[in-house]
Design an enzyme around this catalytic site. Structure first.
Site, PDB file in Angstrom:
ATOM      1  N   HIS A 173       1.703   4.376  -3.090  1.00 57.77           N
ATOM      2  CA  HIS A 173       1.643   5.837  -3.124  1.00 57.77           C
ATOM      3  C   HIS A 173       2.800   6.404  -3.938  1.00 57.77           C
ATOM      4  CE1 HIS A 173      -1.756   6.460  -0.548  1.00 57.77           C
ATOM      5  NE2 HIS A 173      -1.216   5.803   0.473  1.00 57.77           N
ATOM      6  N   HIS A 233       0.834  -1.205   0.000  1.00 53.83           N
ATOM      7  CA  HIS A 233       0.000   0.000   0.000  1.00 53.83           C
ATOM      8  C   HIS A 233       0.867   1.253   0.000  1.00 53.83           C
ATOM      9  CE1 HIS A 233      -3.622   2.420   1.095  1.00 53.83           C
ATOM     10  NE2 HIS A 233      -2.675   3.216   1.590  1.00 53.83           N
ATOM     11  N   GLU A 234       1.847   1.299   0.895  1.00 55.16           N
ATOM     12  CA  GLU A 234       2.673   2.503   0.987  1.00 55.16           C
ATOM     13  C   GLU A 234       3.509   2.705  -0.273  1.00 55.16           C
ATOM     14  OE1 GLU A 234       2.030   4.601   3.142  1.00 55.16           O
ATOM     15  OE2 GLU A 234       0.777   3.282   4.341  1.00 55.16           O
TER      16      GLU A 234
END
Length: 674
Positions: free
Chosen positions: A404, A400-401
């Site tokens: 970004h 998820h990170e």
């Protein structure tokens, strides 16, 4: 007399309308013009890609100066044989904030174009404030009460300031061009706090006003549920070694310890004291084997579990780097590497990944600076009884990170209600595809259904449920659920995870900065082979993002559509389609001039279509519309323009009959003063 957009003399007679003069806005607030219509693109074909891009811009009324101001920054050819060129706009050696273009070619033909450019002609106002004044304005907006550091030196257009303990990296102020109706010199200020990892890019105009303020750090907060620990089995996995296809020099370089492991793609290290640097200690590792075994019955902060946290975080970051690079997030697209091996893009930007960061709990974040600067991932512990959980062991959170960073670099401008939600959802989407699991973060939170409102396979939201009041994480579930449906359709049709990732990651080359949900759909469609188009359409249409649907940039106006295009079993097209826009400027006196624009609309099959309301925005001028006559054309004009202050007018067709996703929309034309 106030300047305003109105029906031209040659236009069909309409009821009068009044336009409010648009307030000043930076170029970054303007929508990017996306063109995928083959007929329009074919007309721009020339001997070289550069000449084709210039011809395309000229056909849309852009001046030769504007075309010449585009500087190529990267080019690469993807797995489908499509060559992508990226440009940034520079005027007088200074970058234009928000000015860029992305062009895609296949077989020498221009097949897709995204551009957002300012008119390069005319006077450029000089600033009346200093670089330090601009830094003060940015600090006042983002870190009120903090002192403004002193200037250290200047390198070209960039002023560097002293790095005080408050900042993770020394603040910088870059002289740039700000497009705000007219061009002027302004400042792009970067400030990056140490403790909370807040990275801001703040645009300050030449008189000290904050024009735009972009937070480039994504933080993810989750509800914590206490439950019995569910250990993840460990297994020994080999790294690629030197000569690996996605990491040519391997994963490791330099000296290593058990809590500080580095290489070309990432440096992972323990940061329990939250000073944003590797903690002291650990044992030297000289053979490249990081084999510490976890004891999940003890707290994550015991020495052996800290070793495991760092080696796991290092491993996951490298796996993600290699997987995404395979599918298009490469050097030229702005990926994270110290050495780019001559493949384009800016170097020296491997990820700084901080394990068990002491600055917080129950959270994680990722700050993404521009290409050539190292991003920072902060991973925290998750508090629950006996013992806490470690996010460094949860691949969902790491995916998820890292996601970004992917969307910030490949798409850009991923802040705000709509782009910010897309960034959150796409971070989840990567993990749920790779792990083939409709939950995310269930390990860290001890929730068997994951950290979102519901498992993605059971999600019922459509785009009509989008609301700014729900926040970016909740709204992000809409795009993540759509991508989950899309992946399941791929899987059911015999396609692989690699097929899905290629269409998603490669599709980001066709998506404009600050996208909406429909831009995501169209980007995936532009990348995917025709055989997979209907799988994409079906997933998006089921959630209200079908043929004919639309949303504006803020999400305040949404038109749901559950329809499929004809090729996927939907009804025959009824049009209309914006074929082209043209413009002209005429002197009306020695001191005044008039700009006009004509739109040409057909029924989608080549026949002119009458009675179509063409929605138009003009800068300067405001917003309005005209209605097509029997020849499929209508016109608007902005009159009473002063020759000594207004050098151009940009007309943009923003919709047909109020539909901003109508075929051929948006299109723009710049009319220069005659």
């Amino acid at each position: 007399m106030k300047t305003g957009l109105k029906c031209g003399a040659a236009a069909i007679a309409l009821a009068a309308f009044t336009l409010a003069t648009a307030s000043a806005a930076p170029l970054t607030a303007e929508s990017s013009a996306v063109t995928a219509n083959s007929a329009d693109l074919a007309a721009a074909k020339r001997e070289t890609p550069r000449a084709s891009v210039e011809a395309f811009l000229a056909a849309r009324g852009k001046s030769a100066q504007t075309a010449a101001s585009l500087v190529e920054t990267a080019s690469f050819t993807d797995r489908n044989g499509v060559t992508h060129f990226r440009y940034e706009q520079r005027i007088g050696g200074l970058r234009v904030v928000g000015g860029y273009a992305k062009a895609a070619f296949k077989g020498g033909a221009l097949i897709h174009m995204i551009e957002r450019t300012a008119d390069a002609g005319g006077f450029i106002a000089r600033p009346t404030i200093s670089d330090r004044d601009a830094l003060g304005a940015a600090i006042g907006a983002n870190f009120k009460g903090r002192p403004v550091p002193a200037l250290t030196d200047r390198v070209g257009p960039i002023a560097n300031f002293i790095k005080t303990p408050f900042f993770y990296r020394a603040p910088t102020v870059e002289r740039v061009i700000v497009s705000d109706r007219a061009l002027s010199e302004g400042f792009l200020v970067e400030t990056w706090s140490a403790d909370d990892n807040l990275l801001y890019h703040t645009v300050v105009d030449g008189v000290g006003n904050v024009v735009s303020n972009e937070l480039r750090t994504q933080n993810d907060s989750y509800n914590v549920f206490t439950d019995h620990p569910d250990a993840t089995p460990q297994s020994v996995v080999a790294g690629p070694g030197a000569g690996g296809g996605q990491s040519p020099s391997g994963w490791l370089s330099g000296a290593q310890t058990t809590i500080n492991i580095g290489g070309n793609n990432v440096r992972a290290y323990l940061d329990r004291n939250a000073n944003n640097a590797p903690d002291a200690g650990g044992l030297a590792v000289t053979d490249g084997n990081f084999l510490t075994v976890a004891d999940l019955g003890q707290a994550p902060t015991v020495a052996q579990n800290q070793d495991v946290a760092v080696q796991n975080l290092f491993y996951l970051n490298n796996v993600i780097h290699d997987r995404l690079r395979q599918h298009g997030f490469n050097e030229a697209a702005g990926n994270f590497q110290n050495n780019n091996f001559g493949n384009g893009g800016a170097q020296n930007d491997a990820v700084n990944a901080e394990a068990q960061d002491g600055g917080g709990t129950n959270n994680a974040n990722f700050a993404t600076p521009s290409d050539g600067s190292r991003p920072r991932m902060q991973m925290y512990l998750w508090t629950s009884p006996n013992p806490d959980r470690d996010g460094d062991l949860d691949s969902d959170i790491v995916w998820h990170e890292y996601g970004h960073g992917l969307t910030w670099r490949m798409i850009g401008s991923m802040s705000g209600n709509v782009p910010g939600a897309i960034g959150e959802g796409m971070g989840d989407a990567l993990g749920i595809i790779v792990n083939n699991d409709d939950r995310t973060g269930e390990y860290s939170t001890l929730d068997p259904d994951g950290i979102r409102s519901i498992r993605y396979s059971l999600h019922l939201d459509t785009i009509g449920d989008f609301s700014a009041g729900r926040g970016v994480h909740r709204n992000g579930e809409i795009i993540a659920a759509t991508v989950w449906d899309m992946w399941k359709a791929y899987e059911g049709a015999g396609h692989t995870q690699d097929d899905a990732l290629s269409d998603i990651v490669g599709g980001m080359n066709f998506i404009p900065a600050a996208p909406n949900y429909f831009h995501m759909r169209d980007g995936f469609l532009a990348q995917a082979p025709a055989a997979r188009d209907c799988l994409i359409w079906t997933a998006f249409a089921a959630r209200g993002m079908g043929f004919g649907g639309s949303m504006n940039s803020s999400g305040s106006s949404i038109t749901e559509s559950f329809s499929l295009p004809t090729v996927c079993g939907g009804p025959p097209p009824t049009g209309p389609r914006l074929v082209s826009v043209t413009g002209a400027g005429v002197n009306t006196s020695g001191s005044r001039w008039r700009a006009s624009m004509t739109a040409n609309v057909d029924n989608g099959s080549g026949a002119p279509q009458s009675g179509v309301v063409v929605n138009i925005a003009a800068v300067p001028g405001g917003t309005g519309s005209c209605t097509t006559a029997t020849d499929g054309q209508c016109s608007v004009q902005v009159s009473n323009l002063r020759r000594n202050t207004t050098f151009s007018v940009t007309f943009t067709v923003t919709g047909l009959n109020g539909n901003s996703s109508a075929a051929g929309v948006p299109q723009s034309v710049v009319v220069n003063r005659p």
